[in-house]
Scaffold this active site. Structure first.
Site, PDB file in Angstrom:
ATOM      1  N   ASP A 223      43.240  29.325  42.545  1.00  0.00           N
ATOM      2  CA  ASP A 223      42.336  28.396  43.208  1.00  0.00           C
ATOM      3  C   ASP A 223      40.896  28.822  42.931  1.00  0.00           C
ATOM      4  O   ASP A 223      40.596  30.011  42.790  1.00  0.00           O
ATOM      5  CB  ASP A 223      42.573  28.396  44.718  1.00  0.00           C
ATOM      6  CG  ASP A 223      43.985  27.955  45.068  1.00  0.00           C
ATOM      7  OD1 ASP A 223      44.385  26.860  44.639  1.00  0.00           O
ATOM      8  OD2 ASP A 223      44.679  28.719  45.765  1.00  0.00           O
ATOM      9  N   ARG A 321      44.627  15.301  48.239  1.00  0.00           N
ATOM     10  CA  ARG A 321      44.293  16.465  49.070  1.00  0.00           C
ATOM     11  C   ARG A 321      42.785  16.617  49.268  1.00  0.00           C
ATOM     12  O   ARG A 321      42.169  17.543  48.761  1.00  0.00           O
ATOM     13  CB  ARG A 321      44.865  17.752  48.463  1.00  0.00           C
ATOM     14  CG  ARG A 321      46.370  17.764  48.372  1.00  0.00           C
ATOM     15  CD  ARG A 321      46.879  19.120  47.903  1.00  0.00           C
ATOM     16  NE  ARG A 321      48.324  19.126  47.743  1.00  0.00           N
ATOM     17  CZ  ARG A 321      49.042  20.165  47.338  1.00  0.00           C
ATOM     18  NH1 ARG A 321      48.414  21.313  47.054  1.00  0.00           N
ATOM     19  NH2 ARG A 321      50.348  20.090  47.215  1.00  0.00           N
TER      20      ARG A 321
END
Length: 443
Positions: A223, A321
């Protein structure tokens, strides 16, 4: 608490350069609203305003504002950045980033284990040869998968950077940021990250999982930023993008997209009191995850935590998301969502979530219904009031339930956000956010 003030004017953005170093810390009580700053000073000394989202709760978020001169660092390389993070013995620190820092400047080949060969990997694990019934976890160390694991471990060590408590990381000027880096804000308190452009890490060695779904899938790591078990984190005026490696340019292998990106921002494992303001999240698939699992073992640490505020962010050309939420009390207001044809949804309603989504604006292309703004993953209530789609008021819950009856949503998240400063009129949000959000636009 401050009473939200409503206004419809549009302010132009003013870029604040780095002024001379000021050695006195500025506490939350002295901080003006981000749109109406105090007299010019080093923005690295700025702290989160009182009542500005969940990160202002309790002790507030001051980052490294109290750092003395010996703990203010200016970095231009990845090695220098990591050294600055590790220096100082736990004292408050400010790290100023100049230019774009590449965490993998030598390229993926420099991270590959001796003997690793991607063509050999494809040849051995093709569905025609390997099948779809057995995963690769038992493959020995000298196999293509074993060599991939070694290569991946090297990249993991290279691209991840652990951020300590009481730290401010801030870009200098308009063009500061990171390429291929993964910020790890883990088990610490009081961190500020501002004015940086992050180009998402590219996983050099994704793993093929034949058992993922009916046809197998590629899975990637890294991430861009992870808030893991940390508290009081303020992410402000950053830009998160896939940059020169968009998913649209990725090849396919075994009939599946060769996925080399994970999320842009994950807030997980009991993290709490986070404010994300005036950021741009763009050109990405699975963008922001709050709470990483439905499992009961994870839920024990997440219940009562994951309190996050999003305001005045631009979510542009994303697939999904923005965010997907589990467990947390999440307040999302005054954000602008701009979709294209790949749009799946913005808000994911997950297990035991309590999402409040108010005063947001959506710009959707022809043929994309407002019913897609919300996505139900689990039974949980949601508040979605005073939102507009293409300039017109839309009841997002009502249109979702009307067009997607198998995913009926319940209205009423069960709490009312109070940690807000100024709340802009919804019709003014696109102009205000589009002109003010992102790196290089500190005001």
């Amino acid at each position: 608490m401050n009473t939200p003030r409503w206004h419809a004017h549009v302010t132009s953005s003013v870029v604040v350069g780095c002024a001379a170093l000021v050695l006195t810390a500025v506490g939350p009580a002295a901080q003006a609203h981000p749109r109406h700053p105090a007299p010019p000073r080093d923005p690295a000394r700025q702290t989160l305003a009182a009542h500005d989202g969940w990160a202002s709760y309790g002790t507030g978020t001051t980052g490294g504002a109290a750092a003395d001169a010996e703990h203010v660092y200016t970095v231009t390389t990845w090695a220098g950045f990591k050294a600055a993070l590790a220096a100082g013995g736990g004292a408050p620190k400010i790290i100023k980033v100049k230019g774009t820092i590449d965490a993998v400047s030598e390229g993926c080949a420099a991270l590959a284990a001796p003997g690793y060969d991607f063509d050999a990997y494809l040849a051995k694990y093709s569905p025609e040869k390997w099948g779809l019934d057995t995963d690769l976890s038992a493959e020995p160390a000298d196999s293509p998968e074993g060599l991939r694991r070694v290569s991946a471990a090297d990249q993991d060590k290279t691209v991840k950077a652990d951020v300590p408590a009481n730290t401010t990381i801030i870009g200098v000027g308009r063009n500061a940021g990171f390429k291929g880096a993964s910020l790890q804000i883990k088990a610490v308190d009081n961190v500020i990250v501002r004015n940086l452009t992050f180009e998402s890490p590219v996983d050099c060695f994704p793993q093929w999982d034949p058992t993922d779904g009916s046809t197998g899938n590629w899975n990637s790591e890294y991430d861009t930023a992870v808030v893991y078990g940390s508290t009081h984190v303020w992410l402000d005026h950053n830009t998160f993008t896939d940059g020169s490696h968009p998913d649209s340019a990725a090849p396919t292998y075994f009939g599946m997209l060769y996925q080399q990106h994970d999320g842009e921002l994950d807030i997980v494992r009991g993290a709490d009191h986070v404010t994300a303001s005036w950021n741009v999240f763009t050109e990405h698939d699975k963008t922001i995850l709050i709470g990483n699992s439905d499992s009961e073992s994870t839920a024990v640490g997440d219940r009562g935590h994951l309190k996050v505020t999003f305001h005045h962010n631009l979510f542009s050309h994303l697939v999904e998301r923005a965010p997907r939420v589990r467990f947390g009390q999440v307040d999302s207001y005054n954000n602008h969502f701009v979709a294209n044809g790949d749009y799946a949804y913005s808000f994911g309603i997950g297990k035991e979530s309590q999402l409040v989504a108010e005063h947001n604006a959506f710009t959707l292309p022809a043929g994309v219904s407002a019913a897609k703004a919300l996505k139900k993953w689990s039974e949980a209530p949601v508040t979605a009031a005073d939102n507009q789609v293409n300039g017109k008021p839309v009841d997002l819950i009502a249109v979702h339930n009307a067009e997607i009856p198998g995913e009926t949503l319940r209205s009423g998240a069960g709490w009312t956000p109070t940690l807000r400063t100024e709340v802009d009129r919804t019709r003014a949000v696109p102009a205000i956010v589009d002109h003010g959000a992102g790196a290089g636009r500190l005001r």
